[in-house]
Design an enzyme around this catalytic site. Structure first.
Site, mmCIF file in Angstrom:
data_model
loop_
_atom_site.group_PDB
_atom_site.id
_atom_site.type_symbol
_atom_site.label_atom_id
_atom_site.label_comp_id
_atom_site.label_asym_id
_atom_site.label_seq_id
_atom_site.Cartn_x
_atom_site.Cartn_y
_atom_site.Cartn_z
ATOM 1 N N HIS A 124 0.872 -1.185 0.000
ATOM 2 C CA HIS A 124 0.000 0.000 0.000
ATOM 3 C C HIS A 124 0.909 1.235 0.000
ATOM 4 O O HIS A 124 2.041 1.164 0.489
ATOM 5 C CB HIS A 124 -0.832 -0.060 1.291
ATOM 6 C CG HIS A 124 -1.871 1.003 1.433
ATOM 7 N ND1 HIS A 124 -1.586 2.257 1.874
ATOM 8 C CD2 HIS A 124 -3.212 0.981 1.200
ATOM 9 C CE1 HIS A 124 -2.711 2.972 1.927
ATOM 10 N NE2 HIS A 124 -3.711 2.217 1.522
ATOM 11 N N ASP A 201 2.887 -4.629 8.121
ATOM 12 C CA ASP A 201 1.709 -3.795 7.950
ATOM 13 C C ASP A 201 0.501 -4.723 8.077
ATOM 14 O O ASP A 201 0.182 -5.481 7.161
ATOM 15 C CB ASP A 201 1.773 -3.116 6.570
ATOM 16 C CG ASP A 201 0.470 -2.423 6.206
ATOM 17 O OD1 ASP A 201 -0.511 -2.540 6.955
ATOM 18 O OD2 ASP A 201 0.435 -1.760 5.145
ATOM 19 N N GLN A 204 -4.729 -5.005 6.916
ATOM 20 C CA GLN A 204 -5.760 -5.901 6.381
ATOM 21 C C GLN A 204 -5.829 -7.223 7.125
ATOM 22 O O GLN A 204 -6.892 -7.832 7.203
ATOM 23 C CB GLN A 204 -5.511 -6.170 4.887
ATOM 24 C CG GLN A 204 -5.674 -4.960 3.992
ATOM 25 C CD GLN A 204 -7.088 -4.394 3.984
ATOM 26 O OE1 GLN A 204 -8.065 -5.071 4.303
ATOM 27 N NE2 GLN A 204 -7.206 -3.126 3.639
ATOM 28 N N LYS A 227 -10.595 -0.782 10.522
ATOM 29 C CA LYS A 227 -10.761 -2.021 9.746
ATOM 30 C C LYS A 227 -11.021 -3.206 10.669
ATOM 31 O O LYS A 227 -11.170 -4.337 10.235
ATOM 32 C CB LYS A 227 -9.514 -2.280 8.897
ATOM 33 C CG LYS A 227 -9.265 -1.180 7.849
ATOM 34 C CD LYS A 227 -8.157 -1.559 6.928
ATOM 35 C CE LYS A 227 -7.483 -0.381 6.260
ATOM 36 N NZ LYS A 227 -8.217 0.204 5.158
HETATM 37 N N1 C6P Z 1 -6.398 0.519 2.847
HETATM 38 C C1 C6P Z 1 -8.230 0.170 1.312
HETATM 39 O O1 C6P Z 1 -9.322 0.469 0.811
HETATM 40 P P1 C6P Z 1 -5.101 3.811 7.120
HETATM 41 O O2 C6P Z 1 -5.664 4.621 5.983
HETATM 42 O O3 C6P Z 1 -3.936 4.495 7.787
HETATM 43 O O4 C6P Z 1 -6.136 3.337 8.074
HETATM 44 O O5 C6P Z 1 -4.546 2.448 6.464
HETATM 45 C C2 C6P Z 1 -3.617 2.498 5.410
HETATM 46 C C3 C6P Z 1 -3.374 1.136 4.872
HETATM 47 C C4 C6P Z 1 -2.126 0.573 5.031
HETATM 48 N N2 C6P Z 1 -1.868 -0.673 4.609
HETATM 49 C C5 C6P Z 1 -2.795 -1.436 4.021
HETATM 50 C C6 C6P Z 1 -2.476 -2.824 3.601
HETATM 51 C C7 C6P Z 1 -4.091 -0.912 3.812
HETATM 52 O O6 C6P Z 1 -5.003 -1.661 3.235
HETATM 53 C C8 C6P Z 1 -4.383 0.407 4.233
HETATM 54 C C9 C6P Z 1 -5.717 1.020 3.961
HETATM 55 C C10 C6P Z 1 -7.741 0.949 2.501
HETATM 56 O O7 C6P Z 1 -7.570 -0.751 0.873
HETATM 57 C C11 C6P Z 1 -7.837 2.426 2.261
HETATM 58 S S1 C6P Z 1 -6.769 2.975 0.995
#
Ligand code: C6P
Length: 407
Positions: A124, A201, A204, A227
């Protein structure tokens, strides 16, 4: 057939009763953010109605109650991911802030010109850009391990990229764009041989499987509350205590200090050293409630049920002519990314919305993944523990309808 109590769980999520465009809501955008159970909503209302004040600052009853709830949530997070100590649990805004914090503190203290940071091609943007920024500031080099057409990490190539200059490996546990679950234990074992810290990370992975940071032996694990059925505005940075102790603070301000004079400032102990300013108190309490809720259901049960949903969806999707699944890793979480011949993913998203079905269409903040698969975007259905096979049937029927009209 599973005995997972999905209907009982659905009843705990008021929003799932909403109608969208006069159709029952089918919410399949859980990887972007998932919906909140009453237990979480009620915990926040209760705090604001009965127990709210600032934390760590007051001697009055309300402040003591709010502090107890806030620190109680830290204890719940600690148990949920099996950290050794609450000192290892830092509350942040979310995954993005956690990774930036590590880049700016651990990174600046330990990484310099010529050093290497190793990531994968399925990250990401949150696990790319903070490292690019650090590399720009320090002269370090960002190395990217390749993936194959199934969307899996090419492990041999990954290993070859580990060198004596590698100062950090930062890898997504489960890809948001592909669903791939990376072999993180194997990665960590390899990294330990060379004494390289590993950051996972977990944005997910955290809502889909049990996480045990001691068993994983990762150095950092980061995730977002929103999430995990908790509010947005709170996330967690887990770090091994020794590493966190050695890292300089991220932001300066209230609560992260022990003593301040104009000549000198003494920083607070862990975890407060990294929590400057008034935190997102109610969101943290909501996170604690979400963890209680999930613990009651059981993360293993959730993982098994969602695996069943993904298998069902994959089998159905494979039968649709003109549909191509992007991301077909053997180890995969509950994400179905796909493209359709001749229909742009944004049109898929808009048309499914007219049927009450919410999916995400776009690059999913993983543009390099889109480039690799040579697609501008994908349509992504992402499942949660409250989704049903009937909802997957509705999604597939919607896609068939789309193809018939526009394909
Ligand atoms: N992915 C998706 O629709 P935040 O925005 O800080 O809560 O998370 C960022 C982030 C970091 N790593 C991974 C693997 C992610 O999936 C996400 C967030 C969302 O896939 C929003 S872009």
């Amino acid at each position: 057939m599973t005995s997972f109590p999905v209907e009982k769980i659905r009843a705990d999520f008021p929003i799932l009763k909403e109608k969208i465009r006069n159709k029952p809501l089918v919410y399949l955008d859980n990887a972007a953010t998932c919906q909140k159970p009453l237990a979480v909503i009620d915990s926040i209302s209760h705090l604001y109605m009965h127990e709210y004040a600032n934390v760590h600052r007051g001697v009055h009853t309300l402040s003591i109650k709010a502090t107890d709830r806030y620190e109680g949530a830290r204890e719940k997070v600690k148990n949920f991911i099996n950290a050794k100590s609450t000192k290892e649990i830092i509350f942040v805004k979310g995954t993005t802030e956690a990774i930036n914090l590590i880049a700016q503190t651990f990174g600046k203290a330990n990484i310099s010109a010529g050093d290497e940071i190793l990531i994968t091609a399925m990250e990401h943007h949150s696990n790319i850009v903070p490292w690019q920024m650090l590399c720009e500031e320090t002269g370090a080099i960002l190395k990217v391990a390749p993936i194959n057409l199934q969307g899996e990490l090419i492990y041999d190539e990954f290993e070859k990229l580990i060198s004596n200059k590698t100062k950090l490996i930062s890898v997504v546990h489960m890809s948001n764009a592909l669903g791939t679950v990376n072999p993180v234990k194997k990665i960590i074992v390899t990294a330990k041989v060379k004494n390289i810290p590993v950051l996972l990370d977990g944005a997910q992975a955290i809502p889909h499987m049990p996480i045990d940071v001691q068993d994983l032996d990762c150095d950092f694990y980061v995730f977002s509350g929103h999430k995990l059925y908790a509010p947005s505005g709170v996330g967690v940075l887990y770090g091994k205590q020794a590493l966190l102790e050695a890292m300089p603070p991220y932001q300066g301000g209230g609560d992260m200090i022990r003593k301040v004079t104009f000549e000198d400032t003494e920083y607070n102990t862990l975890p407060y050293k990294f929590e400057a300013g008034t935190p997102s108190i109610a969101d943290v309490v909501g996170l604690g409630a979400a963890i209680d809720y999930l613990t009651d259901i059981g993360m293993d049960n959730i993982a098994n049920y969602e695996a069943e949903l993904l298998d069902y969806a994959t089998e159905k999707a494979n039968k649709i002519k003109g549909l191509k699944i992007i991301g077909q890793a053997k180890e995969k979480g509950a994400i179905l990314s796909f493209v359709l011949d001749k229909i742009h993913p944004h049109d898929i998203g808009t048309m499914l919305d007219s049927l009450g079905i919410a999916i995400r269409a776009g690059h999913h903040c993983a543009m390099p993944v889109m480039d690799f698969f040579e697609v501008p975007a994908t349509a992504r259905a992402s499942f949660a523990m409250y989704n049903t096979k009937a909802e997957i049937d509705a999604l597939m029927a919607g896609i068939e309808q789309l193809i018939e009209v526009f394909g």
